[in-house]
Design a protein around this motif. Structure first.
Motif, PDB file in Angstrom:
ATOM      1  N   GLY A 132     -21.965  55.607  16.480  1.00  0.00           N
ATOM      2  CA  GLY A 132     -21.327  54.558  15.666  1.00  0.00           C
ATOM      3  C   GLY A 132     -20.030  55.046  15.049  1.00  0.00           C
ATOM      4  N   CYS A 147     -16.168  53.865  16.632  1.00  0.00           N
ATOM      5  CA  CYS A 147     -16.133  52.797  15.621  1.00  0.00           C
ATOM      6  C   CYS A 147     -15.068  51.735  15.863  1.00  0.00           C
ATOM      7  N   LEU A 189     -18.662  51.298  22.342  1.00  0.00           N
ATOM      8  CA  LEU A 189     -19.763  51.734  21.470  1.00  0.00           C
ATOM      9  C   LEU A 189     -21.105  51.242  22.021  1.00  0.00           C
ATOM     10  N   ALA A 207     -24.000  53.672  23.325  1.00  0.00           N
ATOM     11  CA  ALA A 207     -25.303  53.676  22.650  1.00  0.00           C
ATOM     12  C   ALA A 207     -26.419  53.498  23.687  1.00  0.00           C
ATOM     13  N   ALA A 227     -26.003  51.438  15.973  1.00  0.00           N
ATOM     14  CA  ALA A 227     -24.684  52.093  16.078  1.00  0.00           C
ATOM     15  C   ALA A 227     -23.584  51.135  15.631  1.00  0.00           C
ATOM     16  N   CYS A 228     -23.715  49.877  16.031  1.00  0.00           N
ATOM     17  CA  CYS A 228     -22.710  48.873  15.667  1.00  0.00           C
ATOM     18  C   CYS A 228     -22.716  48.638  14.154  1.00  0.00           C
ATOM     19  N   ALA A 259     -20.830  51.420  12.544  1.00  0.00           N
ATOM     20  CA  ALA A 259     -19.381  51.274  12.769  1.00  0.00           C
ATOM     21  C   ALA A 259     -18.790  50.193  11.866  1.00  0.00           C
TER      22      ALA A 259
END
Ligand SMILES: [Mg+2]
Length: 297
Positions: free
Chosen positions: A124, A128, A134, A138, A159-160, A163
């Protein structure tokens, strides 16, 4: 921004260490959790997150074979790895490729546990500013141990979230995640978050979950971030739900740490966090390296 990189990784480790002593407890059993009990030992969540960060730093981006080898090198069984991840790591150790190993467990279905999402914060941070990349990275980083699409999707959502938190998006986060998510189970739960903000714990557990499946814990961590406006209350709340407390605490800590930055993490929690081989000093170094590489300074 550097403080937010540190916040994400130290926040994740602190949430893990705080949740670890009550892992598997029911909601009522941790309902009186005072938020000051911290043994300081992190678990598999943080050990694997360290491997993700090390590999991104060393390879300047995602490299599956390298990341898999980091997981093996860092592995300590006593950090309480789940049986699925243990089985995959044994296949990797036996020489099975990282593309192949995770597909061989659970009769070939692969795992949808939260073991990919719990370690994904460095992805993330690193990606970013490019959500398409991303999401893809991931998925790939998850595949090393979790090949089921719901395990990967949970990690991508996590992860999002990190970010978006890093970039200061709070109100926009939920709509962005709903628009992005391909899996209905996640979309449904994301849509419930706003109307659950005043709900009691039992309702939150029934609607969002507190278990080891990614879809029973990732949205719960995002919810815990949203329910409060500071790091401490969000992480204490996440752990107070019981169930997979170290992982839900860790994921909540990663999002909250990315949003508020390192200074928002209670100092007594950071003080208590272990600092031996690959302890907090090392984790801070990893955050600084990710930041330095990412912003080329
Ligand atoms: Mg754990």
């Amino acid at each position: 921004m550097n403080a937010k990189f540190r916040g994400a990784l130290i926040g994740s480790a602190v949430g893990d260490a705080l949740g670890a002593p009550v892992e598997g407890c029911k909601e009522g059993e941790v309902g009186l959790f005072p938020g000051g009990i911290i043994e300081g030992r992190y678990t598999d969540d943080t050990e694997m997150m360290i491997g993700v960060a090390e590999s991104l730093i060393d390879k300047r981006g995602f490299d599956g074979a390298d990341m898999a080898s980091r997981f093996l090198r860092n592995y300590h069984a006593w950090r309480r790895y789940g049986p699925g991840t243990r089985a995959v790591l044994e296949l990797l150790r036996a020489g099975v490729s990282w593309e192949e190993a995770s597909k061989r467990i659970f009769d070939g279905a692969g795992s949808y546990g939260n073991g990919a999402a719990m370690r994904i914060a460095p992805i993330g941070l690193f990606y970013c500013d490019d959500i398409d990349t991303l999401w893809d990275m991931a998925y790939r980083a998850s595949h090393i141990t979790h090949s089921h699409v719901l395990g990967k999707e949970g990690a991508a959502i996590m992860a999002c979230s990190v970010a978006l938190a890093l970039r200061g998006y709070r109100e926009e986060m939920l709509s962005a995640l709903v628009a992005r998510t391909r899996e209905e189970i996640y979309r449904d739960k994301l849509r419930k978050i706003e109307r659950l903000l005043d709900a009691d714990r039992q309702t939150v557990i029934e609607e969002l979950g507190n278990g080891e499946a990614a879809f029973e814990s990732v949205i719960t961590a995002i919810y815990s971030f949203f329910r409060f406006h500071n790091f401490k209350d969000s992480v204490i709340y996440a752990i107070s739900l019981g169930g997979d407390t170290d992982t839900i605490g860790s994921m909540t800590g990663a999002i909250s740490g990315a949003y508020y930055g390192e200074e928002a993490i209670p100092q007594e929690w950071v003080n208590a966090l272990e600092d031996g081989d690959k302890g907090k000093t090392y984790i801070i170094w990893l955050a600084d390296e990710l930041y330095r590489i990412r912003f080329k300074c």
